[in-house]
Design a protein around this motif. Structure first.
Motif, PDB file in Angstrom:
ATOM      1  N   UNK A 103      85.834  38.097 -28.411  1.00  0.00           N
ATOM      2  CA  UNK A 103      86.364  39.154 -27.550  1.00  0.00           C
ATOM      3  C   UNK A 103      86.568  38.576 -26.150  1.00  0.00           C
ATOM      4  N   UNK A 104      87.780  38.707 -25.629  1.00  0.00           N
ATOM      5  CA  UNK A 104      88.087  38.232 -24.275  1.00  0.00           C
ATOM      6  C   UNK A 104      88.601  39.415 -23.464  1.00  0.00           C
ATOM      7  N   UNK A 105      87.839  39.802 -22.448  1.00  0.00           N
ATOM      8  CA  UNK A 105      88.170  40.960 -21.619  1.00  0.00           C
ATOM      9  C   UNK A 105      88.429  40.504 -20.179  1.00  0.00           C
ATOM     10  N   UNK A 106      89.700  40.472 -19.739  1.00  0.00           N
ATOM     11  CA  UNK A 106      90.016  40.032 -18.376  1.00  0.00           C
ATOM     12  C   UNK A 106      89.590  41.010 -17.289  1.00  0.00           C
ATOM     13  N   UNK A 107      89.070  42.173 -17.670  1.00  0.00           N
ATOM     14  CA  UNK A 107      88.555  43.100 -16.681  1.00  0.00           C
ATOM     15  C   UNK A 107      89.581  44.053 -16.110  1.00  0.00           C
ATOM     16  N   UNK A 108      89.216  44.685 -14.989  1.00  0.00           N
ATOM     17  CA  UNK A 108      90.026  45.733 -14.382  1.00  0.00           C
ATOM     18  C   UNK A 108      90.848  45.208 -13.207  1.00  0.00           C
ATOM     19  N   UNK A 109      91.893  45.955 -12.815  1.00  0.00           N
ATOM     20  CA  UNK A 109      92.672  45.553 -11.630  1.00  0.00           C
ATOM     21  C   UNK A 109      91.812  45.497 -10.369  1.00  0.00           C
ATOM     22  N   UNK A 110      90.784  46.338 -10.300  1.00  0.00           N
ATOM     23  CA  UNK A 110      89.907  46.344  -9.125  1.00  0.00           C
ATOM     24  C   UNK A 110      89.119  45.048  -8.988  1.00  0.00           C
ATOM     25  N   UNK A 111      88.868  44.387 -10.108  1.00  0.00           N
ATOM     26  CA  UNK A 111      88.107  43.137 -10.092  1.00  0.00           C
ATOM     27  C   UNK A 111      89.002  41.909  -9.957  1.00  0.00           C
ATOM     28  N   UNK A 112      90.311  42.109 -10.031  1.00  0.00           N
ATOM     29  CA  UNK A 112      91.243  40.982 -10.061  1.00  0.00           C
ATOM     30  C   UNK A 112      91.358  40.286  -8.709  1.00  0.00           C
ATOM     31  N   UNK A 113      91.720  39.023  -8.772  1.00  0.00           N
ATOM     32  CA  UNK A 113      92.055  38.267  -7.574  1.00  0.00           C
ATOM     33  C   UNK A 113      93.381  38.806  -7.047  1.00  0.00           C
ATOM     34  N   UNK A 114      93.536  38.862  -5.738  1.00  0.00           N
ATOM     35  CA  UNK A 114      94.765  39.381  -5.143  1.00  0.00           C
ATOM     36  C   UNK A 114      96.003  38.679  -5.719  1.00  0.00           C
ATOM     37  N   UNK A 115      96.935  39.482  -6.202  1.00  0.00           N
ATOM     38  CA  UNK A 115      98.165  38.950  -6.773  1.00  0.00           C
ATOM     39  C   UNK A 115      98.133  38.804  -8.280  1.00  0.00           C
ATOM     40  N   UNK A 116      96.954  38.926  -8.898  1.00  0.00           N
ATOM     41  CA  UNK A 116      96.827  38.794 -10.346  1.00  0.00           C
ATOM     42  C   UNK A 116      96.743  40.169 -11.016  1.00  0.00           C
ATOM     43  N   UNK A 117      97.209  40.235 -12.256  1.00  0.00           N
ATOM     44  CA  UNK A 117      97.113  41.453 -13.055  1.00  0.00           C
ATOM     45  C   UNK A 117      96.448  41.112 -14.378  1.00  0.00           C
ATOM     46  N   UNK A 118      95.325  41.735 -14.693  1.00  0.00           N
ATOM     47  CA  UNK A 118      94.631  41.394 -15.945  1.00  0.00           C
ATOM     48  C   UNK A 118      95.405  41.840 -17.177  1.00  0.00           C
ATOM     49  N   UNK A 119      95.337  41.027 -18.209  1.00  0.00           N
ATOM     50  CA  UNK A 119      95.979  41.368 -19.479  1.00  0.00           C
ATOM     51  C   UNK A 119      95.066  42.297 -20.280  1.00  0.00           C
ATOM     52  N   UNK A 120      95.597  42.794 -21.384  1.00  0.00           N
ATOM     53  CA  UNK A 120      94.812  43.663 -22.254  1.00  0.00           C
ATOM     54  C   UNK A 120      93.730  42.847 -22.949  1.00  0.00           C
ATOM     55  N   UNK A 121      92.529  43.407 -23.100  1.00  0.00           N
ATOM     56  CA  UNK A 121      91.453  42.704 -23.821  1.00  0.00           C
ATOM     57  C   UNK A 121      91.871  42.405 -25.262  1.00  0.00           C
ATOM     58  N   UNK A 122      91.465  41.245 -25.748  1.00  0.00           N
ATOM     59  CA  UNK A 122      91.872  40.816 -27.085  1.00  0.00           C
ATOM     60  C   UNK A 122      90.676  40.524 -27.982  1.00  0.00           C
ATOM     61  N   UNK A 123      90.933  40.616 -29.274  1.00  0.00           N
ATOM     62  CA  UNK A 123      89.947  40.225 -30.270  1.00  0.00           C
ATOM     63  C   UNK A 123      90.585  39.241 -31.225  1.00  0.00           C
ATOM     64  N   UNK A 124      89.962  38.104 -31.461  1.00  0.00           N
ATOM     65  CA  UNK A 124      90.529  37.063 -32.308  1.00  0.00           C
ATOM     66  C   UNK A 124      89.470  36.523 -33.255  1.00  0.00           C
ATOM     67  N   UNK A 125      89.825  36.375 -34.510  1.00  0.00           N
ATOM     68  CA  UNK A 125      88.915  35.771 -35.476  1.00  0.00           C
ATOM     69  C   UNK A 125      89.157  34.258 -35.480  1.00  0.00           C
ATOM     70  N   UNK A 126      88.134  33.518 -35.179  1.00  0.00           N
ATOM     71  CA  UNK A 126      88.237  32.060 -35.116  1.00  0.00           C
ATOM     72  C   UNK A 126      87.539  31.457 -36.334  1.00  0.00           C
ATOM     73  N   UNK A 127      88.292  30.727 -37.129  1.00  0.00           N
ATOM     74  CA  UNK A 127      87.738  30.021 -38.281  1.00  0.00           C
ATOM     75  C   UNK A 127      87.572  28.568 -37.849  1.00  0.00           C
ATOM     76  N   UNK A 128      86.345  28.094 -37.856  1.00  0.00           N
ATOM     77  CA  UNK A 128      86.089  26.794 -37.266  1.00  0.00           C
ATOM     78  C   UNK A 128      84.952  26.078 -37.985  1.00  0.00           C
TER      79      UNK A 128
END
Length: 235
Positions: A103-128
């Motif tokens: 699970x990768x959660x880039x967080x909220x716009x309030x937490x973002x660095x100025x000029x950045x926009x967080x993407x939607x949180x994602x879920x990925x199954x990793x086979x490794x």
């Protein structure tokens, strides 16, 4: 790739608050940091990792989480549950490998660095590989920016900065839950790719037949035309 510095930052902040005899609350401002936190889903909840991502080896069926946020004594966990079945349920198990839900959660716009926009949180199954650590699991999904042993950016986010200190923050008690965007599995040989377009040979076969048929029609038509001209001339 490590998160040792992240661990030290959070633990040092917590120790400082305890020594000062203070308790962080939603109404009380404190100093914190803007960083990617590293977590594991344990007993139905996110737990801040006590090891760096390169030192922790998730088990088959484990769930790893990363969250970007401004945090202080209380870590800001991913806003979606670590649901292994939702992320890896459709990915078949493979001999000699393990499945880890990430699970990768880039967080909220309030937490973002100025000029950045967080993407939607994602879920990925990793086979490794069974021995793959948390850093390798993350790197299998997205490029990672590392500076001084700290995970500073994931998939280009944030575009700058690394564990920067932030003064007088007010950390909310909870974050509103979000829905993960579940992507295709990574590293699985059992998951079939999207069917490719027809091969050159296959695509050429029906056109060849059409062209031949057209030529035959033209020749027959032309032969009939000249035959009629000849009959007319001999009358």
């Amino acid at each position: 790739m490590t998160a040792h510095r992240t661990v030290r930052l959070v633990l040092s902040l917590l120790a400082g608050l305890l020594l000062a005899g203070t308790v962080a609350t939603t109404a009380q401002a404190e100093d914190g940091y803007r960083f990617w936190g590293y977590y594991q889903w344990t007993n139905g909840a996110w737990a801040f990792s006590q090891k760096g991502a390169d030192a922790f080896v998730p088990a088959d069926g484990g769930v790893e989480g990363w969250r970007f946020a401004v945090g202080g004594a209380k870590p800001r966990v991913p806003r979606a549950a670590g649901d292994f079945d939702a992320i890896c349920g459709k990915t078949p198990a493979e001999a000699g490998k393990k499945r880890v839900a990430l699970v990768v959660d880039p967080g909220t716009p309030e937490d973002a660095v100025t000029g950045d926009t967080p993407a939607q949180p994602t879920g990925t199954c990793v086979v490794t590989d069974l021995k793959s650590n948390g850093a390798q699991v993350l790197a299998a999904v997205a490029p990672v920016r590392i500076e001084k042993g700290l995970t500073c950016g994931i998939a280009g986010y944030p575009s700058k900065g690394c564990g920067d200190q932030v003064k007088s923050i007010n950390v909310p008690a909870t974050d509103a839950p979000v829905t993960l965007q579940i992507g295709p599995a990574v590293g699985s040989t059992a998951v079939q790719p999207t069917p490719a377009t027809a091969s050159k040979e296959d695509s050429g076969t029906p056109w060849t037949g059409i062209i031949i048929a057209a030529v035959v029609v033209v020749l027959l038509g032309g032969g009939g035309f000249f035959l009629n001209r000849r009959r007319t001339a001999t009358r």
